[in-house]
Design a protein around this motif. Structure first.
Motif, PDB file in Angstrom:
ATOM      1  N   VAL A 120      -5.890 -10.318 -13.433  1.00 30.93           N
ATOM      2  CA  VAL A 120      -7.167  -9.771 -12.963  1.00 30.93           C
ATOM      3  C   VAL A 120      -7.057  -8.422 -12.251  1.00 30.93           C
ATOM      4  CG1 VAL A 120      -8.254 -12.035 -12.779  1.00 30.93           C
ATOM      5  CG2 VAL A 120      -6.988 -11.142 -10.833  1.00 30.93           C
ATOM      6  N   VAL A 121      -5.843  -7.988 -11.900  1.00 32.03           N
ATOM      7  CA  VAL A 121      -5.688  -6.695 -11.228  1.00 32.03           C
ATOM      8  C   VAL A 121      -4.591  -5.881 -11.902  1.00 32.03           C
ATOM      9  CG1 VAL A 121      -6.447  -7.569  -8.997  1.00 32.03           C
ATOM     10  CG2 VAL A 121      -4.007  -7.584  -9.557  1.00 32.03           C
ATOM     11  N   LYS A 122      -4.582  -4.588 -11.607  1.00 32.39           N
ATOM     12  CA  LYS A 122      -3.549  -3.711 -12.142  1.00 32.39           C
ATOM     13  C   LYS A 122      -2.212  -3.986 -11.454  1.00 32.39           C
ATOM     14  CE  LYS A 122      -6.729   0.039 -13.328  1.00 32.39           C
ATOM     15  NZ  LYS A 122      -7.083   1.467 -13.104  1.00 32.39           N
ATOM     16  N   VAL A 123      -1.150  -3.574 -12.117  1.00 34.15           N
ATOM     17  CA  VAL A 123       0.194  -3.806 -11.584  1.00 34.15           C
ATOM     18  C   VAL A 123       0.360  -3.159 -10.216  1.00 34.15           C
ATOM     19  CG1 VAL A 123       2.641  -3.273 -11.911  1.00 34.15           C
ATOM     20  CG2 VAL A 123       1.283  -4.120 -13.826  1.00 34.15           C
ATOM     21  N   ALA A 124      -0.202  -1.966 -10.037  1.00 34.23           N
ATOM     22  CA  ALA A 124      -0.065  -1.264  -8.748  1.00 34.23           C
ATOM     23  C   ALA A 124      -0.682  -2.088  -7.622  1.00 34.23           C
ATOM     24  CB  ALA A 124      -0.721   0.105  -8.825  1.00 34.23           C
ATOM     25  N   HIS A 130       1.934  -7.813  -2.961  1.00 34.98           N
ATOM     26  CA  HIS A 130       3.240  -8.458  -2.782  1.00 34.98           C
ATOM     27  C   HIS A 130       3.991  -7.824  -1.612  1.00 34.98           C
ATOM     28  CE1 HIS A 130       7.588  -9.002  -3.504  1.00 34.98           C
ATOM     29  NE2 HIS A 130       7.245 -10.179  -4.012  1.00 34.98           N
ATOM     30  N   ALA A 131       3.947  -6.504  -1.511  1.00 35.26           N
ATOM     31  CA  ALA A 131       4.654  -5.803  -0.434  1.00 35.26           C
ATOM     32  C   ALA A 131       4.087  -6.175   0.934  1.00 35.26           C
ATOM     33  CB  ALA A 131       4.571  -4.297  -0.652  1.00 35.26           C
ATOM     34  N   ILE A 132       2.758  -6.291   1.030  1.00 36.32           N
ATOM     35  CA  ILE A 132       2.125  -6.633   2.305  1.00 36.32           C
ATOM     36  C   ILE A 132       2.481  -8.067   2.722  1.00 36.32           C
ATOM     37  CG2 ILE A 132      -0.102  -7.078   3.419  1.00 36.32           C
ATOM     38  CD1 ILE A 132      -1.210  -4.685   1.857  1.00 36.32           C
ATOM     39  N   TYR A 133       2.335  -9.010   1.798  1.00 33.37           N
ATOM     40  CA  TYR A 133       2.619 -10.413   2.125  1.00 33.37           C
ATOM     41  C   TYR A 133       4.107 -10.627   2.408  1.00 33.37           C
ATOM     42  CZ  TYR A 133      -2.101 -11.147   0.331  1.00 33.37           C
ATOM     43  OH  TYR A 133      -3.458 -11.097   0.123  1.00 33.37           O
ATOM     44  N   SER A 134       4.948  -9.888   1.704  1.00 36.15           N
ATOM     45  CA  SER A 134       6.384  -9.971   1.965  1.00 36.15           C
ATOM     46  C   SER A 134       6.711  -9.437   3.354  1.00 36.15           C
ATOM     47  CB  SER A 134       7.151  -9.188   0.905  1.00 36.15           C
ATOM     48  OG  SER A 134       8.538  -9.200   1.171  1.00 36.15           O
ATOM     49  N   LYS A 160       6.754  -0.674 -12.221  1.00 40.44           N
ATOM     50  CA  LYS A 160       5.648   0.251 -11.980  1.00 40.44           C
ATOM     51  C   LYS A 160       5.048   0.714 -13.299  1.00 40.44           C
ATOM     52  CE  LYS A 160       7.203   2.151  -7.548  1.00 40.44           C
ATOM     53  NZ  LYS A 160       7.568   3.393  -6.826  1.00 40.44           N
ATOM     54  N   GLU A 161       3.715   0.875 -13.290  1.00 38.30           N
ATOM     55  CA  GLU A 161       3.040   1.392 -14.462  1.00 38.30           C
ATOM     56  C   GLU A 161       3.314   2.882 -14.615  1.00 38.30           C
ATOM     57  OE1 GLU A 161      -0.901   0.198 -13.212  1.00 38.30           O
ATOM     58  OE2 GLU A 161      -0.983  -1.283 -14.834  1.00 38.30           O
ATOM     59  N   LYS A 162       3.023   3.405 -15.790  1.00 37.19           N
ATOM     60  CA  LYS A 162       3.172   4.832 -16.014  1.00 37.19           C
ATOM     61  C   LYS A 162       2.270   5.599 -15.056  1.00 37.19           C
ATOM     62  CE  LYS A 162       2.801   8.362 -19.616  1.00 37.19           C
ATOM     63  NZ  LYS A 162       2.407   8.642 -21.025  1.00 37.19           N
ATOM     64  N   SER A 163       2.788   6.641 -14.451  1.00 36.87           N
ATOM     65  CA  SER A 163       2.034   7.413 -13.465  1.00 36.87           C
ATOM     66  C   SER A 163       0.782   8.026 -14.099  1.00 36.87           C
ATOM     67  CB  SER A 163       2.902   8.527 -12.884  1.00 36.87           C
ATOM     68  OG  SER A 163       4.045   7.993 -12.253  1.00 36.87           O
TER      69      SER A 163
END
Length: 338
Positions: A120-124, A130-134, A160-163
């Motif tokens: 439901v969301v983009k990889v970014a 994930h970074a916040i919860y970690s 990471k997705e393509k910039s």
């Protein structure tokens, strides 16, 4: 147990709770925050005391840890607004782990969350959450000493997705200004026009949205603007072009140059790009466009450009933010032969 009343001390508030003849004290910015801390502290003390004596770890819901993390640490960070959104929306973002005890977390729980969330969301966005919860679990490990390891570190995230390489054409620029109700010449008078002003200023300076909104008149110098604090935690000086100086000259003589909040700016921008039928354009794309223009028009060497934009990693500056099209490359190649 009744929550005691907070006491105001200068510009802050202080509250003390007593449990089994021991006193626990905290200082917060508001009385409400004090009461919130006290209720969590008493719950923590009452539910955990008897079980800890027996060597049993009481349930500690992830939601409760998130709230404690924000009050004790997260609200002081530059990304406080984003952290708060990810915590307030736990039931929507992470329903399978919101009320799970942190002692019962397993890699499979996080993998399930990851697999459901990436639908439901983009990889970014997924990587950011994930970074916040970690980070919250790291806080529980290194600051609260509740756990011995961080289970979030055991689960791999998608790469990471393509910039983005979205550019902003003059036609798109004009459509956005029209949608925001500003012609670029008069003094802005309402929030939408200030958003338009910030957009044009970003195209001239490559400054981030937050940096522009935080500018004060006292930060203006002779030919540049001094940014005392930026995203990477350091100060930066940004040269002002003739157009950037003109944009500043039409603002009212207030210390707060752009008197709107980030929330208002974001909401006005979303409505404007929808009205202009330019849903693919983000405000941050102005930074890509500005950097690419600086190379094309001003022929700035990369080491100078990095000082202006605040990039510590040259590779990110070149590969992410510098987005020349084929014609730009042809023109620069031919210019080098003349």
């Amino acid at each position: 147990m009744k929550i005691p009343k907070p006491i105001q001390r200068g510009s802050s508030w202080r509250i003390t709770v007593t449990f089994e003849n021991k006193r626990y004290t905290a200082t917060r910015d508001t009385a409400k925050e004090c009461e919130h801390w006290a209720s969590l502290k008493l719950l923590e003390l009452k539910t955990g005391r008897s079980e800890l004596i027996q060597g049993i770890k009481p349930a500690y819901p992830f939601r409760q840890l998130c709230e404690k993390y924000f009050q004790e640490h997260g609200r002081h960070m530059r990304s406080a607004r984003t952290i708060l959104i990810k915590i307030k929306n736990l039931d929507r973002i992470a329903p399978n782990i919101a009320d799970k005890s942190i002692y019962d977390f397993k890699p499979t729980d996080i993998a399930l969350w990851r697999n459901n969330r990436k639908k439901v969301v983009k990889v970014a966005t997924l990587r950011n959450e994930h970074a916040i919860y970690s980070a919250i679990f790291t806080y529980a490990m290194k600051e609260l000493f509740l756990i011995e390891s961080n289970v979030w570190h055991t689960v791999a995230m998608p790469g990471k997705e393509k910039s983005r390489n979205q550019r902003i054409t003059p036609e798109q620029q004009n459509k956005l200004l029209e949608a925001l109700g500003w012609n670029g010449l008069i003094t802005p008078v309402d929030p939408k026009q200030y958003v338009a002003w910030a957009f044009l200023f970003a195209l001239e300076t490559a400054m981030r949205q937050g940096e522009i909104l935080a500018m004060r008149r006292e930060d203006l110098r002779d030919g540049f603007v001094h940014l005392p604090m930026t995203k990477n935690g350091e100060s930066r000086n940004v040269p002002l072009s003739k157009e950037a100086k003109r944009l500043i000259s039409i603002l009212p003589l207030n210390n707060e140059l752009v008197p709107i909040s980030k929330h208002i700016c974001c909401m006005a921008w979303i409505r404007a790009k929808k009205k202009a039928n330019l849903a693919q354009i983000n405000f941050h794309d102005s930074r890509h466009e500005a950097i690419t223009r600086m190379v094309k028009v001003r022929k700035l060497p990369v080491e100078v450009l990095a000082k202006i934009t605040g990039h510590k990693t040259i590779g990110i500056l070149i590969n992410t933010y510098y987005n020349p099209d084929a014609q730009d490359l042809v023109e620069m190649f031919n210019d080098s032969e003349s």
